[in-house]
Design an enzyme around this catalytic site. Structure first.
Site, PDB file in Angstrom:
ATOM      1  N   ASP A 139       0.920  -0.986  -0.216  1.00  0.00           N
ATOM      2  CA  ASP A 139      -0.182  -0.051  -0.610  1.00  0.00           C
ATOM      3  C   ASP A 139       1.039   1.258   0.187  1.00  0.00           C
ATOM      4  OD1 ASP A 139      -2.013  -1.045   0.156  1.00  0.00           O
ATOM      5  OD2 ASP A 139      -2.822  -1.120   2.199  1.00  0.00           O
TER       6      ASP A 139
HETATM    7  N1  URA Z   1      -1.408  -6.296   3.784  1.00  0.00           N
HETATM    8  C1  URA Z   1      -1.842  -4.379   4.047  1.00  0.00           C
HETATM    9  O1  URA Z   1      -2.831  -4.585   4.553  1.00  0.00           O
HETATM   10  N2  URA Z   1      -1.168  -3.404   3.506  1.00  0.00           N
HETATM   11  C2  URA Z   1      -0.128  -4.243   2.516  1.00  0.00           C
HETATM   12  O2  URA Z   1       1.231  -3.036   1.650  1.00  0.00           O
HETATM   13  C3  URA Z   1       0.141  -5.173   2.425  1.00  0.00           C
HETATM   14  C4  URA Z   1       0.383  -6.175   3.064  1.00  0.00           C
END
Ligand code: URA
Length: 233
Positions: free
Chosen positions: A103
């Protein structure tokens, strides 16, 4: 350092003779400067273009990036800074892409490669490649959370995650291990436990461990040993 004509022919797109002709015709630039001498020695990292277009990679490239928060894990997203923007000009136009996504606000280990088949193997749902994240939450993680994650949490949409692992750390954070890669998975797993994620950083991806010597936003090529480990996946 290698000869410019050899560098071009190593891509497999031109014979050595064709490469020399292109160079003598003034169609080839090295680091932005036209070069008409086929014997010129060029550094491995120097960007070479033909008619302004990068010549592409003649070998697979594997880079470990320490992704900072604030950049997106895609190759092109209007209005956003992407992980490719963190690389230098020598790595543009080589078909590099992130193997998987973090993310925008997640930090940590991201593999950048131009090796499609390898990325496919690493990311295929049935591969169950381990991913380990350091996580901090709003609240206090406890043994009930450890048991729930080990059992397999059921998300708000009804999907039951594969059993993972949660290791509580003395600083109040935790290491969470998952074996799949669903959208916002860690955040959704811990939201179900009533403990929203406040900080997330990937510290391991399959056999690759984040090199803590890499500052945020920096990258390095995988070592030979690391390449051998991922190629076994
Ligand atoms: N899980 C999440 O919620 N975000 C990420 O970036 C990676 C795994």
């Amino acid at each position: 350092m290698e000869r410019l004509d050899k560098r071009l022919s190593a891509t497999g797109r031109w014979s050595r003779k064709e490469a020399r002709e292109l160079i003598r015709a003034g169609r080839v630039s090295v680091s932005g400067q036209p070069c008409r001498i086929p014997e010129t020695k060029v550094g491995e990292e120097a960007p070479v273009t033909v008619d302004g277009a990068p010549i592409g990679a003649d070998r697979p490239i594997y880079l470990m990036l320490h992704k900072p928060a604030g950049v997106v894990s895609s190759t092109d997203e209007p209005g956003e800074r992407t992980v490719l923007d963190l690389l230098g000009p020598e790595h543009q136009g080589l078909g590099l892409f992130p193997a998987g996504r973090l993310d925008k606000d997640t930090e940590g280990l991201l593999l950048l490669t131009n090796d499609g088949p390898l990325a496919h193997r690493l990311l295929a749902p049935k591969s169950h490649v381990d991913k380990v994240y350091y996580v901090e939450v709003d609240g206090v993680l406890d043994q009930d959370d450890v048991h729930a994650i080990r059992e397999g949490v059921t998300l708000a949409d009804g999907y039951t995650c594969l059993p993972g692992d949660l290791e509580l750390l003395p600083d109040g954070g935790a290491h969470i291990t998952i074996h799949e890669g669903r959208y916002h998975q860690v955040k959704r797993m811990l939201a179900c436990r009533g403990k929203p994620v406040t900080y997330l950083k990937r510290v391991r991806f399959g056999p690759l461990e984040l090199d803590e010597g890499l500052p945020k936003g920096a990258w390095r090529p995988l070592s030979e040993a690391e390449e051998a480990l991922i190629s076994r996946q």
